[in-house]
Write an enzyme that holds these catalytic residues in place. Structure first.
Site, PDB file in Angstrom:
ATOM      1  N   GLY A 125       0.797  -1.224   0.000  1.00 32.42           N
ATOM      2  CA  GLY A 125       0.000   0.000   0.000  1.00 32.42           C
ATOM      3  C   GLY A 125       0.825   1.267   0.000  1.00 32.42           C
ATOM      4  N   ASP A 129      10.087  -7.354  -3.091  1.00 33.85           N
ATOM      5  CA  ASP A 129       8.878  -7.894  -2.465  1.00 33.85           C
ATOM      6  C   ASP A 129       8.810  -9.358  -2.837  1.00 33.85           C
ATOM      7  OD1 ASP A 129       5.917  -6.146  -1.575  1.00 33.85           O
ATOM      8  OD2 ASP A 129       6.236  -8.290  -1.335  1.00 33.85           O
ATOM      9  N   LYS A 186       3.961  -8.926  -6.938  1.00 29.90           N
ATOM     10  CA  LYS A 186       3.853  -7.470  -6.799  1.00 29.90           C
ATOM     11  C   LYS A 186       4.960  -6.736  -7.556  1.00 29.90           C
ATOM     12  CE  LYS A 186       1.120  -7.104  -2.584  1.00 29.90           C
ATOM     13  NZ  LYS A 186       1.051  -6.822  -1.138  1.00 29.90           N
ATOM     14  N   ASN A 224      12.277 -12.813  -0.208  1.00 35.77           N
ATOM     15  CA  ASN A 224      12.097 -12.333   1.162  1.00 35.77           C
ATOM     16  C   ASN A 224      13.466 -11.968   1.739  1.00 35.77           C
ATOM     17  OD1 ASN A 224      11.728 -12.073   3.903  1.00 35.77           O
ATOM     18  ND2 ASN A 224      10.596 -13.984   4.170  1.00 35.77           N
ATOM     19  N   ASN A 270       6.331  -5.381   8.608  1.00 39.65           N
ATOM     20  CA  ASN A 270       6.682  -6.193   9.781  1.00 39.65           C
ATOM     21  C   ASN A 270       8.049  -5.791  10.312  1.00 39.65           C
ATOM     22  OD1 ASN A 270       8.848  -8.333   8.755  1.00 39.65           O
ATOM     23  ND2 ASN A 270       7.346  -8.013   7.122  1.00 39.65           N
ATOM     24  N   CYS A 294      19.082   4.403  15.170  1.00 40.11           N
ATOM     25  CA  CYS A 294      18.744   3.367  14.189  1.00 40.11           C
ATOM     26  C   CYS A 294      17.537   2.588  14.719  1.00 40.11           C
ATOM     27  CB  CYS A 294      19.935   2.458  13.901  1.00 40.11           C
ATOM     28  SG  CYS A 294      20.163   1.090  15.063  1.00 40.11           S
ATOM     29  N   CYS A 300      -7.729  -9.507  10.047  1.00 36.31           N
ATOM     30  CA  CYS A 300      -6.712  -8.780   9.280  1.00 36.31           C
ATOM     31  C   CYS A 300      -6.653  -7.340   9.739  1.00 36.31           C
ATOM     32  CB  CYS A 300      -7.004  -8.840   7.779  1.00 36.31           C
ATOM     33  SG  CYS A 300      -8.459  -7.919   7.278  1.00 36.31           S
TER      34      CYS A 300
END
Lengths: 397, 397
Positions: free
Chosen positions: A76, A97, A120, A143, A177, A219, A243
């Site tokens: 998004g 992604d 994506k 990932n 995340n 950081c 969700c």
């Protein structure tokens, strides 16, 4: 039975239709443009960006073609971020992604229902390339938090600059995340690369961006969220059939804040915010600056802190000064410029003129200097505030 | 010479190719969905919006399907505004513009190069309908400032509600000139329709939104810009070969602020801002409220002011109370809610609970009440400040 002549006519008709279909489906994809022009004609996709020079906002806008940005997470926030940078004519974009587009993503901007099921990065690259073929787009469909992929990610940002073998100019974190944020943090601390972290709350009504300059500002490991500090597996927090909420508005605004500050940083105009929050319920936008934690768990952060302490401060300022004088050729539109507000935290990587040329008028007044004591409404925190003070302040809220 | 059999095979091959082309070009446009579902599956385009209910932000999200919004001006701000509302599943959108898409518009979001030359409303409607076929989209391809077209515009917003013959719920002004803003102002004063004005500066680095409730807040004619007050023809201000600058970031943020406040207003959550500004150079977001001018030149504004003064204040509050209690079924995500800040100006048309349920934590702290004296950093202006006071304050800047 059909004659040969009939069949030939049928073939010609089919070929015509096919030709038209092909033309309209690939139609309109514009040709590449070798040099950005400031010519004011309807056919020039860069006229409104090059006008930033005449307006006295940006000095030599075309420098954007020499910049390379990594966008980690193309959801998004990340997809809109990539869209904005592409339309601004950034030199190079590197997308990361490993997720697929779903219909459940249609409540945010950018992706369309026909892309459901596609990766994506591939779907985004196709759309972005169609929008602006001048931007070089690389895709990485993995990932970044797995051991092998992390090395690939580290290498990609280390060598992904516009000039072969140089690092990217900036990394933008648009992930959802903490594990991925920590991976980016680790890589950027090791490579001493500046990056922006961004986030949107799970109730969809707040978000933030944070500018992290290794050794100079906190950081992500300097003041980690509880879930990271306590080593909790995030997956255990999610439940079947539940969700997070999301809104195209909040995500669009966070992407806008992220890319606006990216442009200010890359093209040396205005003041780059160290931290900018957004509370949608009351339209409140807090700002603050965070110093690094002198006992940070990340060893590269500790090294960068030593580097920063050893760096002569004049050198840091010098990087900026060479480019921070805006052009004031004309003032056709009653240009609005705002003086730098010294209380917003020192931002040596950017520069805004402190004085306003005669004939220019101020846009919105900057917050009055006198009101920026202790805990002001914008939560601005001076550079002298320690992390402990901040923690104490946050606990007392 | 080719045999009949060869020709037939050729025809079959061409037909197959054509069939595939047709399938892929219309492919993926999703079916209509009769009722919004909160089921958490990848194929549900509304799951992330319906989650706003579980998060305690919105009560009965599906009410959005009963709302109709007019978007006047489908350019850099208006197109993104329409895109966001469409993805949020608004019931009905009525678009107004008379311009064509140009390559020179490609530095903002939404339109793509293949749409160059098409009318903005037609191109937008096609894309929006593809993104979400559940939204009813009407297009009006004319200039609302001409005498005949103004009447058509007035009638369109007077009868454009989701229920036949009722007015639209809100008008959003996304135009780029004062003449069109004055036309919208005139129409909304006459019809007593609430509307939002929006704008982006010609140097691309500031913007604002303003919520105008006829009779209750200042209308566009109450405190007109100099160019309107002095009846200057705007066209005389533009020069050959010179264009305004624009950025996808600034326009995306302004569209985000506009639609976010639209959602808050239509679905009764949070606090709707009367005025929210954005200064991109320093990330400053001023807020204020403006009372109507008791000697406004617009006679309908004067009538609305009388209506508002005569309206019992309790009635105004009542409109809200029936719907403003959010659901708190569960609190899986540590929901963040922020108490209404009474100093942000009275907004009787919206409501946020003043108390926070136990177990909920605050997002960013709202500005402290005590610091909102006279000229605070957010430029918040209380309802008691007269227009004269404000004018005096602005002159002294």
């Amino acid at each position: 039975m059909a004659s040969v002549e009939d069949l030939k006519q049928q073939i010609e008709a089919l070929q015509r239709e096919l030709c038209q279909m092909k033309a309209s489906s690939s139609g309109g994809a514009r040709e590449k443009i070798e040099k950005m022009s400031s010519e004011v004609v309807d056919s020039n996709p860069y006229s409104r960006l090059m006008a930033l020079q005449r307006m006295g906002i940006v000095n030599e806008y075309e420098r954007i073609r020499q910049k390379s940005v990594a966008v980690v997470g193309v959801g998004g926030v990340g997809s809109v971020t990539a869209d904005m940078l592409t339309r601004c004519g950034i030199g190079k974009l590197i997308l990361f992604d490993y997720d697929k587009v779903e219909l459940a993503n249609m409540n945010r901007l950018f992706f369309t229902p026909d892309q459901a099921g596609l990766s994506k990065v591939e779907a985004a690259a196709k759309t972005l390339n169609f929008i602006n073929p001048d931007v070089k787009i690389l895709t990485n469909n993995y990932n970044i938090t797995t051991v092998d992929s992390f090395d690939m990610f580290l290498n990609a940002i280390k060598t992904g600059g516009v000039e072969e073998g140089t690092p990217v100019d900036l990394v933008l974190s648009c992930v959802d995340n903490f594990e991925a944020r920590m991976a980016i943090n680790t890589a950027c601390n090791e490579l001493s690369l500046n990056w922006f972290e961004s986030g949107v709350s799970e109730n969809a009504v707040s978000g933030h961006i944070q500018f992290i300059r290794p050794g100079e500002t906190a950081c992500f490991a300097c003041a980690p969220p509880l879930v990271v500090a306590e080593n909790i597996d995030e997956k255990t927090l999610k439940r079947e059939g539940v969700c997070a909420a999301s809104l195209p508005t909040t995500m669009g605004i966070v992407a806008g804040m992220l890319v606006q500050n990216t442009l200010k940083y890359l093209l040396n105009f205005g003041t780059v915010s160290d931290y900018l929050g957004y509370n949608a319920l009351i339209d409140f936008f807090p700002k603050m600056s965070l110093k690094p934690n002198p006992t940070c768990d990340d060893r590269f952060c500790m090294e960068r802190q030593k580097d920063y302490a050893a760096r002569p401060k004049a050198e840091v300022v010098e990087e900026v000064v060479e480019e921070d004088t805006p052009l004031h050729e004309e003032n056709l539109y009653g240009i609005e410029l705002v003086a730098e507000d010294e209380t917003q935290g020192a931002q040596p990587s950017t520069g805004t003129p402190n004085t306003i040329s005669s004939g220019l008028k101020l846009a919105y007044e900057a917050p009055a200097v006198t009101s920026h004591s202790d805990t002001t409404p914008t939560n601005a925190v001076g550079d002298d505030v320690s992390l402990d003070d901040l923690m104490a302040q946050m606990k007392s809220m």
